[in-house]
Every structure is written in C-alpha cells, then in structure tokens.
Design a protein around this motif. Structure first.
Motif, PDB file in Angstrom:
ATOM      1  N   ARG A 190      49.734  -4.125  53.478  1.00 25.77           N
ATOM      2  CA  ARG A 190      50.289  -3.343  54.579  1.00 25.77           C
ATOM      3  C   ARG A 190      49.226  -2.729  55.478  1.00 25.77           C
ATOM      4  NH1 ARG A 190      55.720  -0.804  52.038  1.00 25.77           N
ATOM      5  NH2 ARG A 190      56.033  -2.531  50.626  1.00 25.77           N
ATOM      6  N   ASN A 191      48.101  -2.346  54.905  1.00 21.56           N
ATOM      7  CA  ASN A 191      47.095  -1.659  55.709  1.00 21.56           C
ATOM      8  C   ASN A 191      45.736  -2.331  55.507  1.00 21.56           C
ATOM      9  OD1 ASN A 191      45.449   0.109  57.070  1.00 21.56           O
ATOM     10  ND2 ASN A 191      46.600   1.916  56.426  1.00 21.56           N
ATOM     11  N   VAL A 192      45.565  -3.457  56.156  1.00 25.04           N
ATOM     12  CA  VAL A 192      44.349  -4.253  55.991  1.00 25.04           C
ATOM     13  C   VAL A 192      43.117  -3.479  56.453  1.00 25.04           C
ATOM     14  CG1 VAL A 192      43.165  -6.362  56.717  1.00 25.04           C
ATOM     15  CG2 VAL A 192      45.590  -6.429  56.167  1.00 25.04           C
ATOM     16  N   GLU A 193      43.255  -2.693  57.515  1.00 24.35           N
ATOM     17  CA  GLU A 193      42.112  -1.939  58.041  1.00 24.35           C
ATOM     18  C   GLU A 193      41.549  -0.983  56.988  1.00 24.35           C
ATOM     19  OE1 GLU A 193      45.140  -1.958  59.722  1.00 24.35           O
ATOM     20  OE2 GLU A 193      44.569  -3.554  61.114  1.00 24.35           O
ATOM     21  N   ASN A 194      42.440  -0.263  56.299  1.00 27.22           N
ATOM     22  CA  ASN A 194      41.967   0.656  55.255  1.00 27.22           C
ATOM     23  C   ASN A 194      41.387  -0.095  54.068  1.00 27.22           C
ATOM     24  OD1 ASN A 194      42.472   3.001  56.629  1.00 27.22           O
ATOM     25  ND2 ASN A 194      44.396   3.453  55.603  1.00 27.22           N
ATOM     26  N   LEU A 195      41.954  -1.248  53.737  1.00 25.01           N
ATOM     27  CA  LEU A 195      41.405  -2.076  52.661  1.00 25.01           C
ATOM     28  C   LEU A 195      39.983  -2.502  53.012  1.00 25.01           C
ATOM     29  CD1 LEU A 195      41.530  -3.698  50.032  1.00 25.01           C
ATOM     30  CD2 LEU A 195      42.602  -5.544  51.362  1.00 25.01           C
ATOM     31  N   HIS A 196      39.788  -2.985  54.229  1.00 18.63           N
ATOM     32  CA  HIS A 196      38.450  -3.419  54.652  1.00 18.63           C
ATOM     33  C   HIS A 196      37.467  -2.251  54.679  1.00 18.63           C
ATOM     34  CE1 HIS A 196      39.943  -7.353  56.718  1.00 18.63           C
ATOM     35  NE2 HIS A 196      40.077  -7.366  55.410  1.00 18.63           N
ATOM     36  N   ALA A 197      37.935  -1.095  55.122  1.00 18.92           N
ATOM     37  CA  ALA A 197      37.064   0.094  55.125  1.00 18.92           C
ATOM     38  C   ALA A 197      36.665   0.465  53.705  1.00 18.92           C
ATOM     39  CB  ALA A 197      37.767   1.260  55.810  1.00 18.92           C
ATOM     40  N   ALA A 198      37.605   0.368  52.763  1.00 16.63           N
ATOM     41  CA  ALA A 198      37.305   0.683  51.361  1.00 16.63           C
ATOM     42  C   ALA A 198      36.311  -0.317  50.780  1.00 16.63           C
ATOM     43  CB  ALA A 198      38.591   0.689  50.535  1.00 16.63           C
TER      44      ALA A 198
ATOM     45  N   ARG B  16      29.145  -5.850  59.210  1.00 15.63           N
ATOM     46  CA  ARG B  16      28.908  -5.918  60.659  1.00 15.63           C
ATOM     47  C   ARG B  16      30.225  -6.080  61.423  1.00 15.63           C
ATOM     48  NH1 ARG B  16      28.906  -9.895  64.205  1.00 15.63           N
ATOM     49  NH2 ARG B  16      28.756 -11.610  62.729  1.00 15.63           N
ATOM     50  N   LYS B  17      31.067  -6.976  60.930  1.00 16.40           N
ATOM     51  CA  LYS B  17      32.339  -7.203  61.620  1.00 16.40           C
ATOM     52  C   LYS B  17      33.248  -5.979  61.543  1.00 16.40           C
ATOM     53  CE  LYS B  17      32.576 -12.128  61.799  1.00 16.40           C
ATOM     54  NZ  LYS B  17      33.622 -13.041  62.200  1.00 16.40           N
ATOM     55  N   GLN B  18      33.216  -5.280  60.421  1.00 13.69           N
ATOM     56  CA  GLN B  18      34.036  -4.073  60.306  1.00 13.69           C
ATOM     57  C   GLN B  18      33.547  -2.978  61.239  1.00 13.69           C
ATOM     58  OE1 GLN B  18      37.009  -4.130  58.745  1.00 13.69           O
ATOM     59  NE2 GLN B  18      36.308  -6.246  58.643  1.00 13.69           N
TER      60      GLN B  18
ATOM     61  N   VAL C  36      20.910  -1.469  56.783  1.00 11.42           N
ATOM     62  CA  VAL C  36      22.335  -1.754  56.997  1.00 11.42           C
ATOM     63  C   VAL C  36      23.179  -0.646  56.382  1.00 11.42           C
ATOM     64  CG1 VAL C  36      24.246  -3.305  56.379  1.00 11.42           C
ATOM     65  CG2 VAL C  36      22.071  -4.261  57.198  1.00 11.42           C
ATOM     66  N   ARG C  37      22.804  -0.206  55.189  1.00  9.88           N
ATOM     67  CA  ARG C  37      23.570   0.869  54.528  1.00  9.88           C
ATOM     68  C   ARG C  37      23.501   2.172  55.342  1.00  9.88           C
ATOM     69  NH1 ARG C  37      24.252  -0.367  48.515  1.00  9.88           N
ATOM     70  NH2 ARG C  37      23.399  -2.460  48.332  1.00  9.88           N
ATOM     71  N   PHE C  38      22.309   2.514  55.814  1.00 11.08           N
ATOM     72  CA  PHE C  38      22.168   3.728  56.637  1.00 11.08           C
ATOM     73  C   PHE C  38      22.947   3.585  57.941  1.00 11.08           C
ATOM     74  CE2 PHE C  38      18.163   4.761  54.225  1.00 11.08           C
ATOM     75  CZ  PHE C  38      18.624   5.960  53.717  1.00 11.08           C
ATOM     76  N   ALA C  39      22.855   2.403  58.566  1.00 10.85           N
ATOM     77  CA  ALA C  39      23.565   2.173  59.826  1.00 10.85           C
ATOM     78  C   ALA C  39      25.073   2.324  59.627  1.00 10.85           C
ATOM     79  CB  ALA C  39      23.234   0.791  60.378  1.00 10.85           C
ATOM     80  N   TYR C  40      25.589   1.777  58.544  1.00 17.02           N
ATOM     81  CA  TYR C  40      27.033   1.902  58.277  1.00 17.02           C
ATOM     82  C   TYR C  40      27.428   3.371  58.167  1.00 17.02           C
ATOM     83  CZ  TYR C  40      31.546   1.810  56.032  1.00 17.02           C
ATOM     84  OH  TYR C  40      32.864   2.040  55.746  1.00 17.02           O
ATOM     85  N   ARG C  41      26.667   4.105  57.383  1.00 14.78           N
ATOM     86  CA  ARG C  41      26.996   5.515  57.186  1.00 14.78           C
ATOM     87  C   ARG C  41      26.869   6.304  58.488  1.00 14.78           C
ATOM     88  NH1 ARG C  41      27.074   7.249  51.808  1.00 14.78           N
ATOM     89  NH2 ARG C  41      26.245   9.258  52.387  1.00 14.78           N
ATOM     90  N   ASP C  42      25.875   5.960  59.301  1.00 10.39           N
ATOM     91  CA  ASP C  42      25.696   6.680  60.558  1.00 10.39           C
ATOM     92  C   ASP C  42      26.820   6.356  61.544  1.00 10.39           C
ATOM     93  OD1 ASP C  42      24.133   8.428  62.248  1.00 10.39           O
ATOM     94  OD2 ASP C  42      23.696   6.625  63.416  1.00 10.39           O
ATOM     95  N   ILE C  43      27.135   5.084  61.674  1.00 11.39           N
ATOM     96  CA  ILE C  43      28.166   4.666  62.623  1.00 11.39           C
ATOM     97  C   ILE C  43      29.538   5.196  62.218  1.00 11.39           C
ATOM     98  CG2 ILE C  43      29.420   2.655  63.525  1.00 11.39           C
ATOM     99  CD1 ILE C  43      26.636   1.199  63.455  1.00 11.39           C
ATOM    100  N   THR C  44      29.846   5.172  60.931  1.00 13.44           N
ATOM    101  CA  THR C  44      31.161   5.627  60.474  1.00 13.44           C
ATOM    102  C   THR C  44      31.183   7.118  60.186  1.00 13.44           C
ATOM    103  OG1 THR C  44      30.676   5.168  58.145  1.00 13.44           O
ATOM    104  CG2 THR C  44      31.697   3.388  59.433  1.00 13.44           C
ATOM    105  N   ARG C  45      30.028   7.739  60.243  1.00 14.21           N
ATOM    106  CA  ARG C  45      29.904   9.170  59.910  1.00 14.21           C
ATOM    107  C   ARG C  45      30.379   9.446  58.489  1.00 14.21           C
ATOM    108  NH1 ARG C  45      26.522   9.357  63.567  1.00 14.21           N
ATOM    109  NH2 ARG C  45      27.101   9.913  65.664  1.00 14.21           N
ATOM    110  N   ASP C  46      30.109   8.481  57.605  1.00 10.66           N
ATOM    111  CA  ASP C  46      30.521   8.598  56.208  1.00 10.66           C
ATOM    112  C   ASP C  46      29.365   9.188  55.410  1.00 10.66           C
ATOM    113  OD1 ASP C  46      31.478   8.402  53.655  1.00 10.66           O
ATOM    114  OD2 ASP C  46      31.541   6.225  53.600  1.00 10.66           O
TER     115      ASP C  46
END
Length: 125
Positions: free
Chosen positions: A5-13, A35-37, A75-85
């Motif tokens: 039902r919620n593919v976006e949240n699955l991909h984020a997880a 990268r695609k996410q 890549v890990r730092f970039a993901y966290r920075d871009i998503t503010r996670d």
C-alpha cells in the motif's frame, strides 16, 4: 496476490536500513537504489560525494561489488544530510564506517546452470 500500500515508505525504510544498519560496504546496486530514492541523477550524486559521474555509473553497472570505503561513507552521509535523518549520532556512523569490511577483492556465490544441471559457483573479482 501481494499488494504493497505504501511503497514510498517501504523504500524509505530500506534506505534507512542500508545506511544505518548495514555492516558491509554498500554495493553498486544499493548505491543506485539510494540515489534513486533521493531523486538524484548520477551526475548529482557524483558532485555530492566528490567523484565523477563516470565513477558512479561504473559502480551501478558492476552492481554486486562493494563501492570504495570513502565513497560508502560519503553516500551514507549524503543520504542523512539530504533526508535530514539524524536519528543516530554521527560518531556511531563513523564508528560503523571504520569497521566496514575493506577487502581489495570480493567474491560472491551463485547458482548457475552448466551441462543441463544447476550447480554452486563462486565468483571472485
């Protein structure tokens, strides 16, 4: 049939798990997924982590092998920075990154058909 039902949240997880909990270096396939996410082009990711677009393209094309350690950390730092996670402390990420398996070579196992029968194979690069 299976329905998600919620593919976006699955991909984020999946991305969060790859970035935060994966003890191994990211593969080219995993890097491409992240990268695609993030909705980045290969050129944009390359610029973000300080490599050439051709380098990112090569990682993604080869797919199964680990990307270089420094690139993995970037890549890990970039993901966290871009998503503010920032759910984990930066010290924890650095500690994990330093403990990543740094083989100069990698290998993987797969099943392949040869002479009409399936058999176990190992591939080293």
């Amino acid at each position: 049939a299976v329905s998600i039902r919620n593919v976006e949240n699955l991909h984020a997880a999946i991305c969060r798990t790859l970035v935060q909990d994966n003890p191994d270096r990211l593969s080219g396939v995993e890097t491409k997924f992240i990268r695609k996410q993030l909705e980045l082009t290969q050129e944009a990711l390359a610029e973000c982590i300080g490599v050439s677009e051709q380098t990112v393209r090569g990682w993604e094309r080869c797919g199964v092998g680990p990307i270089p350690k420094q690139a993995d950390m970037s890549v890990r730092f970039a993901y966290r920075d871009i998503t503010r996670d920032y759910s984990r402390d930066i010290k924890d990420i650095i500690k994990r990154a330093r403990s990543l398996n740094p083989p100069d070579r990698f290998s993987f196992d797969f099943l392949g058909e040869a002479n009409g029968r399936w058999d176990h194979h190992e591939c080293a690069a």
